[in-house]
Design a protein around this motif. Structure first.
Motif, mmCIF file in Angstrom:
data_model
loop_
_atom_site.group_PDB
_atom_site.id
_atom_site.type_symbol
_atom_site.label_atom_id
_atom_site.label_comp_id
_atom_site.label_asym_id
_atom_site.label_seq_id
_atom_site.Cartn_x
_atom_site.Cartn_y
_atom_site.Cartn_z
ATOM 1 N N ASP A 1 47.950 44.051 37.832
ATOM 2 C CA ASP A 1 48.025 45.330 37.725
ATOM 3 C C ASP A 1 49.444 45.714 38.275
ATOM 4 O OD1 ASP A 1 47.370 46.576 40.832
ATOM 5 O OD2 ASP A 1 46.567 44.712 40.320
ATOM 6 N N GLU B 1 39.377 51.794 37.595
ATOM 7 C CA GLU B 1 40.656 51.519 38.604
ATOM 8 C C GLU B 1 41.869 52.364 37.823
ATOM 9 O OE1 GLU B 1 41.444 47.503 38.261
ATOM 10 O OE2 GLU B 1 41.937 47.279 36.143
ATOM 11 N N ASN C 1 45.494 51.690 38.475
ATOM 12 C CA ASN C 1 46.053 50.459 38.118
ATOM 13 C C ASN C 1 46.404 50.159 36.786
ATOM 14 O OD1 ASN C 1 45.856 49.729 40.830
ATOM 15 N ND2 ASN C 1 43.808 48.684 40.370
#
Length: 785
Positions: A511, A614, A617
């Motif tokens: 990420d 997420e 990310n």
């Protein structure tokens, strides 16, 4: 023909009864490509109408037996007619030798009382063809009778200070029709082949003392050919002092003659991809050279390009003398190179010993998924078929009594191929396994497993072969930034799964805190195993989790596609993509000018939306990356390919027509109405997917007659076909499309799905201002959403 019909007479029927040489069409060829099938059939018809009491130049202008034509006709005829046709070749050889001049010069046509001129290169070609005749017929008497004439003629030639042949002008200093002919290269190739044949004929006829002399001359040509004629700076054959465009025919013939080493093949293939100077006569050898170098897809594209107008001609069932019908006759058998190339190389059936006592079947299928052929021989008919479906291949062979066949079973570089012969496993785990009566394992290379087989019926099946639509399948992947766990990994990018599933979601980078990674680009690279022709890449988005805000997660926004050749140290950028819209789960295809490479690299500098689970990310994420075989992503029935125009350039991202990348163009038609021979172009989207709209971007570099855009279709349909389907669904019909005046036209579709999208035009728009009487289908780009 003119008839005078008396008054009061009613004509009930008027018919013609075809007559011709006493032979039957026992050879055949069919494939998955209707264009090539039609081309083969037209070539066969052309052969027949040029056979009577001798091989003819043509039946409508003259019926003379020119030996440049005969050399090509012999090779074509062996795949077309029954063995009765062999007598015509025997007669031709006998006549040529019998009519030799007292000076030693051979000439053609014979018999003749009005033509006694020597065409030196055609005579060298005739000598070479004598061994071809012996190889296919096994009739030694037919060729050994000509040896004294061959000896006398070849002794008229001499070598120069470079150890190459002195130019012999003869009475007609002719190599081929057309321009840009590199005579010295061509002449040395022809002379080399004639010398090699003379040595063989000397041995065959009991004149063994002559053979070493012929071989010494032949070996001098071979020893000096590259030294004098290979141009290192241009990477091509080019004789010193030759200043015109690169001669495709000369470079091709160096391969056919066996003078070009394998290390030159890649460069020569590029010459033949980009230079189109050969007339139909010498195109025969350009096609043969491409197949000899393993460049089957280039050979197919060259056939589709150069022969498109002849295949499209609805009024003529034969092939023309020259590329423009009006410039010569409309039935000339020297134009049948595709027939020979498809039967002898695409199907791969060729004798290796005289009279077919041994032969080989090593198919070079290129983009074809099916081939069936019958080859008539003096031992009986050879029947061969091959079908390619995904990772499975089926090959069938009926081999006649008295023969031994060497069969190359293609694995298409599959990494885990398993081969069965007549139901018995004979190859697995990369090695021979098991045994079968009548079959012997002979070895393997990266593309084939070889066996010799006795006469009879054979069926070979392959599982685990490489896919036509995915050269990257199971190939190793490297990357500078990869997360490896139970769901994600580099090698899951090429595992054949096109969607993200638990345990095999695809590839992901680690990420990043923002989408802009230009300071630290992420790259991933596929090793295809060997240099391969490439013209497109497909990226399959991650599908298991949506992006924050909707759509696809992790799909790159700014990136480049790069290639590197085997042994190379630098990368070439073949496609740059900027501001890629979110694909919303749909596979994306990126086309580019054909490149030859072993390594393909995707390098991203800006990432797409993060996944919803997420949402801060940023990653590069793909379910799969596939690499289709060149010339399969975009297909068309009547395309023109040259330095400015190419089929794949409708997917190259360039929305306008610029020098070197103008887009797609068809061949030209005499009128806008092409309903009798509709023009189509088809995109393979990689997988079944919804299709919401199609946008056509007009040609922009040159206007149309009367203003506006040139070549934009007026009447058209948009069709789709499902993966594995055989029929098309029409999803949009457009009639009377106004000239777009340079503006892109978007056609929305309702509930359209499919893997293949076809644009089919029945009426074309205005011709371009620089060719006011030629109608074409022309587009700068096609966008599919």
């Amino acid at each position: 023909m003119r008839y005078t019909i008396p008054a009061g007479v009613t004509i009930l029927k008027l018919k013609y009864r075809e007559s011709g040489y006493d032979t039957d069409f026992t050879g055949s060829f069919s494939s998955s490509d209707a264009f090539l099938d039609t081309l083969w059939t037209k070539a066969a018809r052309t052969m027949y109408v040029n056979m009577r009491d001798n091989y003819m130049d043509c039946p409508t202008r003259e019926r003379a037996q020119w030996w440049g034509d005969v050399v090509n006709q012999l090779k074509e005829g062996f795949y077309t007619f029954d063995t009765r046709s062999h007598a015509l070749g025997k007669k031709a050889i006998s006549q040529l030798a019998a009519w030799q001049k007292s000076s030693g010069a051979l000439y053609s046509p014979v018999p003749s009382t009005i033509w006694t001129a020597e065409l030196p290169v055609q005579m060298l070609a005739s000598v070479w063809s004598f061994w071809t005749y012996y190889l296919y017929t096994g009739n030694a008497d037919a060729v050994t009778v000509a040896y004294p004439a061959v000896k006398k003629y070849l002794n008229l030639w001499s070598l120069d200070g470079d150890g190459l042949v002195n130019h012999r002008a003869g009475d007609w200093d002719w190599e081929d029709w057309g321009s840009d002919i590199d005579t010295r290269v061509l002449e040395n190739c022809w002379y080399y082949l004639a010398l090699d044949t003379a040595a063989k004929l000397a041995d065959l006829s009991g004149n063994n003392g002559d053979a070493s002399g012929w071989r010494n001359r032949r070996d001098s040509i071979k020893a000096n050919f590259d030294r004098v004629l290979w141009n290192t700076s241009r990477n091509e054959y080019r004789s010193p002092g030759y200043t015109r465009d690169t001669d495709d025919r000369a470079n091709a013939f160096a391969v056919v003659a066996g003078l070009a080493p394998a290390s030159r093949h890649r460069a020569i293939a590029e010459v033949l991809r980009n230079h189109l100077n050969a007339s139909p006569y010498m195109e025969f050898y350009v096609l043969e050279a491409l197949y000899l170098m393993g460049a089957a897809t280039v050979a197919e594209e060259r056939m589709r390009n150069r022969f498109a107008a002849q295949v499209a001609d609805p009024a003529c069932h034969t092939l023309w003398e020259l590329w423009t019908k009006a410039d010569g006759t409309d039935n000339h058998a020297w134009n049948g190179g595709p027939l020979y190339a498809l039967s002898a190389y695409a199907a791969g059936v060729r004798p290796t010993e005289p009279g077919w006592s041994s032969y080989e079947v090593i198919p070079l299928t290129g983009t074809l998924t099916k081939i069936n052929t019958v080859v008539p021989t003096v031992k009986g008919d050879i029947r061969f078929g091959i079908t390619r479906d995904g990772t499975q291949v089926t090959l069938t062979l009926t081999s006649p009594t008295g023969t031994t066949a060497r069969v190359g079973v293609p694995t298409y570089r599959g990494s885990s191929a398993v081969i069965k012969a007549n139901g018995t496993a004979v190859f697995t785990g990369g090695a021979s396994t098991g045994s079968l009566s009548g079959l012997t394992y002979e070895g393997k290379d990266s593309s084939y497993v070889y066996f010799t087989v006795r006469p009879g019926n054979w069926t070979f099946t392959v599982t685990g072969a490489g896919r036509l639509d995915n050269l990257a399948l199971d190939r190793p992947v490297s990357s500078n930034n990869s997360l490896e766990n139970s769901d994600w990994g580099r090698n899951r990018l090429t595992d054949g799964r096109l969607t993200s599933v638990t345990g095999a979601k695809g590839y992901t980078s680690n990420d990043f805190p923002s989408a802009d990674i230009s300071a630290n680009p992420v790259w991933l690279e596929i090793d295809l195993g060997a240099d391969t022709d490439l013209d497109a890449v497909r990226l399959f988005p991650r599908t298991d989790t949506s992006a924050a805000g909707g759509g696809t997660a992790g799909f790159p926004v700014d990136f480049t596609i790069q290639t590197r050749a085997d042994g190379g140290t630098s990368y070439t950028t073949v496609r740059t993509v900027t501001a890629q819209p979110n694909p919303n789960g749909r596979v994306q295809t990126y086309g580019f000018r054909t490149a030859t490479a072993r390594y393909l690299r995707l390098q991203a500098t800006r990432l797409g939306a993060p996944a919803s689970d997420e949402n801060t990310n940023y990653r590069l994420q793909l379910a799969e990356l596939t690499v289709p075989t060149a010339a399969t992503t975009v297909t068309a029935n009547y395309a023109l390919e040259n330095g400015d125009w190419g089929k794949t350039w409708v997917l190259d991202g360039t929305l306008t027509s610029v020098t070197g990348a103008k887009g797609f163009t068809s061949i030209d038609f005499p009128s806008a109405d092409v309903s009798a021979t509709p023009v189509w172009i088809e995109l393979d989207l990689g997988a079944d997917r919804p299709i919401g709209s199609v946008t056509l971007h007009p040609r922009t570099d040159t206007g149309g007659v009367g203003g506006g855009s040139a070549g934009f279709p007026v009447d058209l349909t948009i069709q789709t076909r499902a993966d594995g389907g055989t029929s098309y669904s029409t999803v949009r019909t457009v009639t009377g499309q106004p000239n777009p005046g340079g503006a892109a036209q978007t056609y929305t579709l309702s509930s359209a799905t499919g893997r293949y999208l076809r644009l089919r035009a029945t009426r074309l728009g205005a011709p371009a201002t620089d060719e006011t009487a030629k109608y074409r289908l022309q587009l700068a780009e096609i966008r599919v959403a």
